[in-house]
Design a protein around this motif. Structure first.
Motif, PDB file in Angstrom:
ATOM      1  N   ALA A  56     -52.061  35.382  25.074  1.00 34.68           N
ATOM      2  CA  ALA A  56     -53.146  35.195  25.943  1.00 34.68           C
ATOM      3  C   ALA A  56     -54.197  34.263  25.485  1.00 34.68           C
ATOM      4  N   GLN A  57     -54.457  34.239  24.023  1.00 36.50           N
ATOM      5  CA  GLN A  57     -55.435  33.393  23.377  1.00 36.50           C
ATOM      6  C   GLN A  57     -54.818  32.037  23.193  1.00 36.50           C
ATOM      7  N   SER A  58     -53.663  31.972  22.799  1.00 38.27           N
ATOM      8  CA  SER A  58     -53.025  30.466  22.714  1.00 38.27           C
ATOM      9  C   SER A  58     -52.549  29.852  23.921  1.00 38.27           C
ATOM     10  N   CYS A  59     -52.329  30.547  24.856  1.00 35.11           N
ATOM     11  CA  CYS A  59     -51.788  29.826  26.136  1.00 35.11           C
ATOM     12  C   CYS A  59     -50.714  28.929  25.986  1.00 35.11           C
ATOM     13  N   PRO A  60     -49.721  29.171  25.561  1.00 32.76           N
ATOM     14  CA  PRO A  60     -48.422  28.123  25.728  1.00 32.76           C
ATOM     15  C   PRO A  60     -48.303  27.647  26.728  1.00 32.76           C
ATOM     16  N   ALA A  61     -47.743  26.203  26.707  1.00 34.74           N
ATOM     17  CA  ALA A  61     -47.680  25.194  27.753  1.00 34.74           C
ATOM     18  C   ALA A  61     -45.886  25.474  28.229  1.00 34.74           C
ATOM     19  N   THR A  62     -45.052  25.683  27.151  1.00 35.07           N
ATOM     20  CA  THR A  62     -43.734  25.438  27.289  1.00 35.07           C
ATOM     21  C   THR A  62     -43.050  26.711  26.755  1.00 35.07           C
ATOM     22  N   LEU A  63     -41.732  26.956  27.104  1.00 29.26           N
ATOM     23  CA  LEU A  63     -41.046  27.954  26.659  1.00 29.26           C
ATOM     24  C   LEU A  63     -40.722  27.929  25.219  1.00 29.26           C
ATOM     25  N   GLU A  64     -40.675  26.634  24.653  1.00 33.08           N
ATOM     26  CA  GLU A  64     -40.503  26.353  23.265  1.00 33.08           C
ATOM     27  C   GLU A  64     -41.908  26.862  22.573  1.00 33.08           C
ATOM     28  N   GLU A  65     -42.857  26.400  23.120  1.00 27.31           N
ATOM     29  CA  GLU A  65     -44.295  27.138  22.447  1.00 27.31           C
ATOM     30  C   GLU A  65     -44.405  28.600  22.419  1.00 27.31           C
ATOM     31  N   LEU A  66     -44.068  29.077  23.484  1.00 25.78           N
ATOM     32  CA  LEU A  66     -43.861  30.544  23.428  1.00 25.78           C
ATOM     33  C   LEU A  66     -42.813  31.324  22.721  1.00 25.78           C
ATOM     34  N   ARG A  67     -41.517  30.679  22.378  1.00 23.81           N
ATOM     35  CA  ARG A  67     -40.749  31.113  21.562  1.00 23.81           C
ATOM     36  C   ARG A  67     -41.428  31.380  20.104  1.00 23.81           C
ATOM     37  N   GLY A  68     -41.980  30.194  19.730  1.00 20.72           N
ATOM     38  CA  GLY A  68     -42.798  30.074  18.354  1.00 20.72           C
ATOM     39  C   GLY A  68     -43.698  31.295  18.204  1.00 20.72           C
ATOM     40  N   LEU A  69     -44.497  31.802  19.534  1.00 21.63           N
ATOM     41  CA  LEU A  69     -45.528  32.919  19.123  1.00 21.63           C
ATOM     42  C   LEU A  69     -44.567  33.902  19.292  1.00 21.63           C
ATOM     43  N   MET A  70     -43.373  34.240  19.724  1.00 21.19           N
ATOM     44  CA  MET A  70     -42.561  35.407  19.935  1.00 21.19           C
ATOM     45  C   MET A  70     -41.382  35.232  18.734  1.00 21.19           C
ATOM     46  N   ASN A  71     -41.685  34.466  17.907  1.00 18.76           N
ATOM     47  CA  ASN A  71     -40.531  34.480  16.964  1.00 18.76           C
ATOM     48  C   ASN A  71     -39.867  35.596  16.288  1.00 18.76           C
ATOM     49  N   THR A  72     -41.035  36.728  16.124  1.00 21.00           N
ATOM     50  CA  THR A  72     -40.598  38.090  15.466  1.00 21.00           C
ATOM     51  C   THR A  72     -39.750  38.811  16.419  1.00 21.00           C
ATOM     52  N   ILE A  73     -39.927  38.456  17.767  1.00 23.97           N
ATOM     53  CA  ILE A  73     -39.519  39.477  18.849  1.00 23.97           C
ATOM     54  C   ILE A  73     -38.776  38.686  19.793  1.00 23.97           C
ATOM     55  N   PRO A  74     -37.422  38.175  19.276  1.00 22.74           N
ATOM     56  CA  PRO A  74     -36.470  37.201  19.968  1.00 22.74           C
ATOM     57  C   PRO A  74     -35.694  37.983  21.240  1.00 22.74           C
ATOM     58  N   TRP A  75     -35.461  39.200  20.854  1.00 22.45           N
ATOM     59  CA  TRP A  75     -35.004  39.875  22.226  1.00 22.45           C
ATOM     60  C   TRP A  75     -35.901  39.955  23.450  1.00 22.45           C
ATOM     61  N   ARG A  76     -37.186  40.273  23.204  1.00 24.31           N
ATOM     62  CA  ARG A  76     -38.240  40.083  24.207  1.00 24.31           C
ATOM     63  C   ARG A  76     -38.382  38.677  24.658  1.00 24.31           C
ATOM     64  N   PHE A  77     -38.312  37.835  23.827  1.00 30.61           N
ATOM     65  CA  PHE A  77     -38.603  36.400  24.503  1.00 30.61           C
ATOM     66  C   PHE A  77     -37.430  36.029  25.250  1.00 30.61           C
ATOM     67  N   GLN A  78     -35.935  36.299  24.681  1.00 26.60           N
ATOM     68  CA  GLN A  78     -34.916  36.235  25.667  1.00 26.60           C
ATOM     69  C   GLN A  78     -35.036  36.934  26.938  1.00 26.60           C
ATOM     70  N   ASN A  79     -35.386  38.044  27.185  1.00 27.13           N
ATOM     71  CA  ASN A  79     -35.650  38.909  28.275  1.00 27.13           C
ATOM     72  C   ASN A  79     -36.908  38.737  29.159  1.00 27.13           C
ATOM     73  N   PHE A  80     -37.883  38.353  28.780  1.00 22.98           N
ATOM     74  CA  PHE A  80     -39.238  38.362  29.376  1.00 22.98           C
ATOM     75  C   PHE A  80     -39.934  36.763  29.230  1.00 22.98           C
ATOM     76  N   GLY A  81     -39.239  36.209  28.275  1.00 29.51           N
ATOM     77  CA  GLY A  81     -40.207  34.815  28.176  1.00 29.51           C
ATOM     78  C   GLY A  81     -40.430  33.986  29.298  1.00 29.51           C
ATOM     79  N   SER A  82     -39.540  33.730  30.324  1.00 32.65           N
ATOM     80  CA  SER A  82     -39.859  33.018  31.413  1.00 32.65           C
ATOM     81  C   SER A  82     -40.834  34.031  32.223  1.00 32.65           C
ATOM     82  N   GLU A  83     -40.674  35.097  32.490  1.00 29.28           N
ATOM     83  CA  GLU A  83     -41.821  35.960  33.309  1.00 29.28           C
ATOM     84  C   GLU A  83     -43.126  35.759  32.618  1.00 29.28           C
ATOM     85  N   ILE A  84     -43.284  35.883  31.301  1.00 27.10           N
ATOM     86  CA  ILE A  84     -44.608  35.660  30.566  1.00 27.10           C
ATOM     87  C   ILE A  84     -45.250  34.495  31.061  1.00 27.10           C
ATOM     88  N   LEU A  85     -44.349  33.264  30.703  1.00 27.25           N
ATOM     89  CA  LEU A  85     -44.969  32.002  30.925  1.00 27.25           C
ATOM     90  C   LEU A  85     -45.503  31.752  32.228  1.00 27.25           C
TER      91      LEU A  85
END
Length: 370
Positions: A336-365
């Motif tokens: 919420a603080q960083s407000c990533p603009a792309t999936l790649e930026e979001l991937r960097g914020l979720m690098n410690t939780i890749p399963w969650r990124f894979q399953n929820f990343g698009s929804e979060i963005l």
């Protein structure tokens, strides 16, 4: 069961460590004395293998260094129940690094179980009833009575079998990778820094006091801390938070005024009365104490935060798990603080939780950038 093996000599600990290094899995628990000492410490370490239970006495052994390799070796899985506190204590007291961890409580939460306490799980899975009457006992006493030793060994004895059942269910429901993410996060749990003048803000009601009262409260907290350190007692066993708050709020400057508060019995008045009045006077001579106010978060950040929380709650309800299983709070706030603009930026914020990124990343963005 065979009796647990009591380890209170360095040579015996070295032999045990050599045996444990050949194990694929060990179950671990700790007991501390936080309710009985000024500075809590680990007073007992329980380690179980598939064949034996061991009770290690850190109070009798000068160094637990032989165990460091057991905890750090990635080939050995360390099984805990509610690992966070144990990890903090083991890192704080012994400097252990812990790799390859399995937490039966977190696994149960990820599976959406309602009862995640060890006693409830063991009763459900193995029809074993644990007596938790020694949960708040003084583990720093020596010798430990047989009933406390029996209680302690059971906290690790069943964890290996329980872990096997939980893994099977996690894999069956497609949540094994999700669990691994949380286990890795637990391994990296940091030891909280010691309080550095912030203890006053932990007193309930402190934020309702004015600057002069806060300065007095700080003086009272310092006095209590000094007394607790000298007596080797937890601070709450010296004087309660409520007593300190009421004294700071009322600012008594005479013995009758202190007595009229009705917060101190005769014994506490005799032991601390004059010193508390002196602490009040010291506080009144100090500059008024104010807390720096953090700037209000932006409306855009709060909007993103609310949207993420709402999505997380709905997703958790659909999966029948607690909300933080879907997205840990610290990661949610960071996104919420960083407000990533792309999936790649979001991937960097979720690098410690890749399963969650894979399953929820698009929804979060999509939620934070509609």
């Amino acid at each position: 069961m065979q009796p647990p093996v009591w380890i209170d000599r360095y040579a015996a600990l070295e032999r045990l460590a050599g045996q444990l290094l050949r194990e694929a899995q060990v179950a671990v628990d700790t007991e501390s004395n936080s309710l009985y000492a000024y500075q809590e410490q680990v007073c007992l370490i329980q380690i179980s293998t598939a064949e034996k239970d061991y009770l290690i006495d850190p109070l009798a052994i000068d160094s637990l260094d032989p165990l460091a390799g057991v905890f750090s070796r990635a080939e050995i899985e360390k099984i805990f129940h509610a690992a966070e506190y144990d990890v903090i204590c083991l890192k704080r007291d012994f400097g252990f690094e812990i790799h390859h961890l399995f937490d039966t409580m977190h696994a149960s939460r990820i599976l959406g179980r309602e009862n995640v306490g060890l006693a409830g799980i063991l009763e459900q899975e193995f029809q074993i009833e644990l007596n938790k009457q020694y949960q708040r006992a003084n583990w720093g006493r020596r010798p430990l009575p047989p009933e406390m030793l029996a209680y302690a060994r059971l906290d690790s004895h069943y964890l290996i079998d329980l872990r096997a059942r939980l893994e099977a269910e996690l894999r069956q429901r497609g949540r094994w990778e999700l669990a691994q993410e949380d286990f890795c996060r637990l391994e990296n749990t940091e030891v909280p820094p010691q309080e550095n003048g912030n203890a006053v803000w932990r007193i309930p009601g402190a934020h309702d006091l004015n600057a002069t009262q806060l300065a007095v409260l700080k003086s009272l907290v310092q006095y209590r801390d000094q007394q607790a350190r000298m007596a080797n007692l937890p601070v709450f066993k010296v004087l309660s938070n409520q007593v300190l708050f009421e004294i700071a709020r009322s600012l008594p400057q005479t013995r009758p005024a202190l007595e009229n508060l009705g917060m101190l019995n005769g014994r506490l008045l005799q032991r601390h009365g004059d010193a508390l009045l002196q602490a009040v006077q010291r506080g009144l001579r100090e500059p008024p104490l104010t807390r720096a106010h953090n700037p209000r978060p932006s409306d855009a950040y709060l909007t993103r935060l609310d949207a993420l929380r709402s999505w997380r709650k709905q997703t958790a309800e659909s999966l029948q798990v607690p909300s933080d299983v879907v997205l840990p709070r610290d990661v949610l706030e960071w996104i919420a603080q960083s407000c990533p603009a792309t999936l790649e930026e979001l991937r960097g914020l979720m690098n410690t939780i890749p399963w969650r990124f894979q399953n929820f990343g698009s929804e979060i963005l999509r939620i934070i950038r509609p």
